[in-house]
Motif scaffolding. Structure first.
Motif, PDB file in Angstrom:
ATOM      1  N   ARG A   1      -1.745   0.761 -10.507  1.00 12.98           N
ATOM      2  CA  ARG A   1      -2.772   1.017 -11.052  1.00 12.98           C
ATOM      3  C   ARG A   1      -3.488   0.092 -11.948  1.00 12.98           C
TER       4      ARG A   1
ATOM      5  N   ARG B   1      13.410  -2.570  -9.439  1.00 16.14           N
ATOM      6  CA  ARG B   1      12.244  -2.442  -9.594  1.00 16.14           C
ATOM      7  C   ARG B   1      11.045  -3.529 -10.525  1.00 16.14           C
TER       8      ARG B   1
ATOM      9  N   ARG C   1       4.418   1.260  -8.891  1.00 19.64           N
ATOM     10  CA  ARG C   1       6.228   1.287  -8.931  1.00 19.64           C
ATOM     11  C   ARG C   1       6.302   1.646  -7.547  1.00 19.64           C
ATOM     12  N   LEU C   2       7.675   1.815  -7.650  1.00 18.22           N
ATOM     13  CA  LEU C   2       7.772   2.344  -5.690  1.00 18.22           C
ATOM     14  C   LEU C   2       7.710   3.671  -5.590  1.00 18.22           C
ATOM     15  N   ARG C   3       7.304   3.815  -4.443  1.00 13.97           N
ATOM     16  CA  ARG C   3       6.599   5.054  -3.742  1.00 13.97           C
ATOM     17  C   ARG C   3       8.386   5.592  -3.333  1.00 13.97           C
ATOM     18  N   VAL C   4       9.071   4.687  -3.069  1.00  8.00           N
ATOM     19  CA  VAL C   4      10.492   5.458  -1.988  1.00  8.00           C
ATOM     20  C   VAL C   4      11.479   4.630  -2.676  1.00  8.00           C
TER      21      VAL C   4
ATOM     22  N   MET D   1       4.228   0.479  -2.294  1.00  4.61           N
ATOM     23  CA  MET D   1       4.447   0.880  -3.851  1.00  4.61           C
ATOM     24  C   MET D   1       2.676   1.335  -4.403  1.00  4.61           C
ATOM     25  N   GLU D   2       3.223   1.922  -5.483  1.00  4.32           N
ATOM     26  CA  GLU D   2       1.652   2.347  -6.179  1.00  4.32           C
ATOM     27  C   GLU D   2       1.306   1.723  -7.198  1.00  4.32           C
TER      28      GLU D   2
ATOM     29  N   GLU E   1      10.020   4.416 -14.066  1.00  8.97           N
ATOM     30  CA  GLU E   1       9.287   3.414 -13.163  1.00  8.97           C
ATOM     31  C   GLU E   1       8.712   2.637 -12.838  1.00  8.97           C
ATOM     32  N   TRP E   2       7.432   2.888 -13.531  1.00  4.48           N
ATOM     33  CA  TRP E   2       6.462   2.251 -14.675  1.00  4.48           C
ATOM     34  C   TRP E   2       6.812   0.197 -14.270  1.00  4.48           C
TER      35      TRP E   2
ATOM     36  N   GLU F   1       1.155  -0.777   0.009  1.00  3.67           N
ATOM     37  CA  GLU F   1      -0.221   0.457  -0.143  1.00  3.67           C
ATOM     38  C   GLU F   1       0.119   1.288   0.165  1.00  3.67           C
ATOM     39  N   GLN F   2       1.782   1.390   0.932  1.00  3.76           N
ATOM     40  CA  GLN F   2       2.380   3.033   1.023  1.00  3.76           C
ATOM     41  C   GLN F   2       4.096   2.326   0.614  1.00  3.76           C
TER      42      GLN F   2
END
Length: 261
Positions: free
Chosen positions: A149, A182, A166-169, A146-147, A220-221, A143-144
């Motif tokens: 969609r 990734r 994609r990784l959020r951090v 990875m983003e 990133e994706w 959840e926090q």
């Protein structure tokens, strides 16, 4: 355990310390498979050298990887065009995961034009996330960390599904996250995206992960188009095609152990 949320792992000497963003959904004190996968990809790349590219990463999760300081030991073969990196992830001296990374040295080759399949819609045109009934919310990798969609299907219903991730951090604080890292982090989501049995009634954990990459993802994706097969024996298999926004970059497979809660 480290409570910072600026990365998935932090480096502490010879150890990698996971943050709460590394946690998996099955046990809040154990890591999501995508977190150690990204870490092992990093160690493999560092061990092989900059002239080698990750072509295959096979990880065996011998036990739940704890939310605690981890050490990764690596040994490389001496091939000029192909090197195999043997990796062992340990906690308190005991192995929690083993892996083999096949690293290849890229060579210019003239190949005929090949039509490329893309995952559509593109990330910018997708909405919806990783919403599975009963799955924990908050500071977890899914959840926090990875983003996500959704591109096709639904994580609210059983069956095949595809998503962009994609990784959020950063995967490791202070270290650039590579395409291989990734891809490895995203590849472990095939099982969850394409579940066939409800999360609140069954455990369907993967005992391993194999990622094949014929090229590194650009950007990133990473797209994961997954399908899961479950058998009455309690054994299953999740298979996914991996994408970047230009086309297919590889494939991933996860062997599943399925049982009632």
């Amino acid at each position: 355990m480290n409570d910072t949320t600026h990365s998935i792992f932090e480096r502490d000497g010879d150890y990698f310390v996971p943050t709460r963003l590394a946690r998996g959904p099955w046990d809040e004190n154990a890591l999501h498979g995508g977190a150690p996968a990204a870490l092992l990809a990093h160690v493999a790349e560092q061990t092989a050298g900059a002239e080698f590219t990750l072509a295959r990463l096979t990880i065996e999760l011998t036990r739940p990887v704890p939310l605690a300081a981890l050490r990764v030991k690596a040994e490389a073969s001496r091939g000029r065009s192909a090197r195999r990196i043997t990796l062992q992830m340990e906690h308190d001296g005991a192995p929690v995961a083993r892996a083999i990374a096949v690293m290849l040295c890229e060579q210019p080759v003239a190949v005929p034009p090949q039509p490329d399949k893309t995952l559509e819609p593109a990330p910018a045109d997708c909405d919806g996330g990783f919403d599975i009934a009963g799955m924990p919310r908050g500071a977890f990798f899914h959840e926090q960390g990875m983003e996500i969609r959704l591109a096709r299907g639904s994580t609210r219903e059983a069956g095949p599904a595809a998503a962009w991730l994609r990784l959020r951090v950063p995967a490791i604080d202070g270290i650039a996250t590579t395409g291989a890292m990734r891809a490895a982090a995203a590849a472990d989501f095939g099982n969850g995206l394409s579940w066939v049995l409800p999360f609140d009634r069954y455990l369907f954990t993967n005992t391993d992960l194999t990622v094949y990459l014929h090229r590194m993802p650009a950007g990133e994706w990473v797209g994961v188009d997954a399908q899961t097969i479950a058998q009455p024996s309690g054994i299953g298999l999740s298979s996914a095609t991996l994408y970047d926004t230009s086309g297919v970059i590889g494939h991933a497979h996860q062997n599943l152990l399925i049982r009632k809660r």
